[in-house]
Design a protein around this motif. Structure first.
Motif, mmCIF file in Angstrom:
data_model
loop_
_atom_site.group_PDB
_atom_site.id
_atom_site.type_symbol
_atom_site.label_atom_id
_atom_site.label_comp_id
_atom_site.label_asym_id
_atom_site.label_seq_id
_atom_site.Cartn_x
_atom_site.Cartn_y
_atom_site.Cartn_z
ATOM 1 N N THR A 108 6.748 69.553 160.288
ATOM 2 C CA THR A 108 6.880 68.094 160.235
ATOM 3 C C THR A 108 7.522 67.526 161.495
ATOM 4 O O THR A 108 7.320 66.357 161.817
ATOM 5 N N GLU A 109 8.266 68.345 162.231
ATOM 6 C CA GLU A 109 8.887 67.881 163.480
ATOM 7 C C GLU A 109 7.835 67.368 164.461
ATOM 8 O O GLU A 109 8.109 66.495 165.264
ATOM 9 N N GLN A 110 6.614 67.911 164.394
ATOM 10 C CA GLN A 110 5.540 67.488 165.278
ATOM 11 C C GLN A 110 5.119 66.039 165.031
ATOM 12 O O GLN A 110 4.514 65.421 165.880
ATOM 13 N N LEU A 111 5.436 65.516 163.856
ATOM 14 C CA LEU A 111 5.025 64.161 163.488
ATOM 15 C C LEU A 111 6.041 63.098 163.902
ATOM 16 O O LEU A 111 5.684 61.933 164.055
ATOM 17 N N LEU A 112 7.286 63.520 164.078
ATOM 18 C CA LEU A 112 8.350 62.563 164.341
ATOM 19 C C LEU A 112 8.181 61.866 165.681
ATOM 20 O O LEU A 112 7.779 62.475 166.673
ATOM 21 N N ALA A 113 8.472 60.569 165.697
ATOM 22 C CA ALA A 113 8.406 59.700 166.876
ATOM 23 C C ALA A 113 6.978 59.463 167.356
ATOM 24 O O ALA A 113 6.776 58.962 168.445
ATOM 25 N N LYS A 114 5.994 59.792 166.535
ATOM 26 C CA LYS A 114 4.596 59.533 166.883
ATOM 27 C C LYS A 114 4.226 58.132 166.401
ATOM 28 O O LYS A 114 4.583 57.725 165.298
ATOM 29 N N MET A 115 3.498 57.422 167.245
ATOM 30 C CA MET A 115 3.035 56.074 166.903
ATOM 31 C C MET A 115 1.726 56.181 166.120
ATOM 32 O O MET A 115 0.850 56.964 166.470
ATOM 33 N N VAL A 116 1.612 55.379 165.064
ATOM 34 C CA VAL A 116 0.404 55.314 164.253
ATOM 35 C C VAL A 116 0.154 53.866 163.850
ATOM 36 O O VAL A 116 1.074 53.048 163.822
ATOM 37 N N THR A 117 -1.085 53.565 163.548
ATOM 38 C CA THR A 117 -1.420 52.290 162.924
ATOM 39 C C THR A 117 -1.693 52.604 161.466
ATOM 40 O O THR A 117 -2.491 53.503 161.165
ATOM 41 N N ILE A 118 -0.994 51.905 160.584
ATOM 42 C CA ILE A 118 -1.160 52.150 159.154
ATOM 43 C C ILE A 118 -1.812 50.942 158.501
ATOM 44 O O ILE A 118 -1.558 49.802 158.885
ATOM 45 N N SER A 119 -2.671 51.225 157.531
ATOM 46 C CA SER A 119 -3.234 50.166 156.694
ATOM 47 C C SER A 119 -2.320 50.063 155.482
ATOM 48 O O SER A 119 -2.177 51.022 154.724
ATOM 49 N N VAL A 120 -1.680 48.911 155.344
ATOM 50 C CA VAL A 120 -0.695 48.707 154.289
ATOM 51 C C VAL A 120 -1.326 47.920 153.142
ATOM 52 O O VAL A 120 -2.013 46.923 153.365
ATOM 53 N N GLY A 121 -1.092 48.417 151.939
ATOM 54 C CA GLY A 121 -1.506 47.711 150.737
ATOM 55 C C GLY A 121 -0.271 47.304 149.954
ATOM 56 O O GLY A 121 0.859 47.614 150.349
ATOM 57 N N ALA A 122 -0.477 46.603 148.843
ATOM 58 C CA ALA A 122 0.645 46.194 147.995
ATOM 59 C C ALA A 122 0.242 46.380 146.537
ATOM 60 O O ALA A 122 -0.908 46.151 146.163
ATOM 61 N N GLU A 123 1.215 46.840 145.738
ATOM 62 C CA GLU A 123 0.987 47.034 144.305
ATOM 63 C C GLU A 123 2.308 46.830 143.578
ATOM 64 O O GLU A 123 3.379 46.959 144.184
#
Length: 156
Positions: free
Chosen positions: A94-109
């Protein structure tokens, strides 16, 4: 140990920190945490936290080790989306994922209390879109002079 040197004010009232859900849509943020946790029912899951500057955080719980195969399948698809979004062909830790930029599609429920909570529906690359091609300069429509033609200043 962190030295705080803080004096507690017994008269200070808590504002409660009313949290507002994000509007559904795409947001770019940084993965700030990805850690294994255990649910109240005893299932282990990967908790991913994405922080969006100026907006707060959104969490995603990936049920990678759940007893329900459908839950594992959904979590595997999301982890695969994360890997593609951050450019990793293999995620060893999981350390490989930290500080990586991503675009997320956010939903709401609604949550169990009826309040709106955000969910991460998908992960995409945060890389800038390709540059727009510059239009080529228009070509002259004037007829080309014959190869043996004399320039006008050398007229005979």
């Amino acid at each position: 140990m962190v030295e705080l040197n803080f004096t507690v004010d017994p008269n200070m009232q808590s504002g409660g920190g009313e949290w507002q859900a994000l509007e559904p849509g795409d947001y770019t943020g940084s993965i700030v945490d990805a850690s294994q946790k255990t649910s109240q029912t005893g299932n282990k899951y990967l908790a991913v936290q994405v922080t969006i500057e100026g907006k707060g955080s959104v969490w995603d719980n990936l049920n990678l080790w759940h007893s329900n195969p459908k839950a594992v399948s959904i979590a595997t698809e999301k982890l695969n989306s994360i890997g593609k979004a951050v450019g990793l062909g293999h995620i060893a830790d999981t350390e490989q994922l930290l500080a990586k930029m991503v675009t997320i599609s956010v939903g709401a429920e609604p949550d169990q209390n009826g309040k709106t909570r955000n969910t991460i529906l998908d992960y995409k690359s945060a890389a800038a879109p390709p540059a727009v091609a510059v239009a080529a300069a228009p070509r002259s429509t004037a007829a080309a002079a014959p190869a043996n033609a004399q320039p006008p200043w050398r007229a005979a």
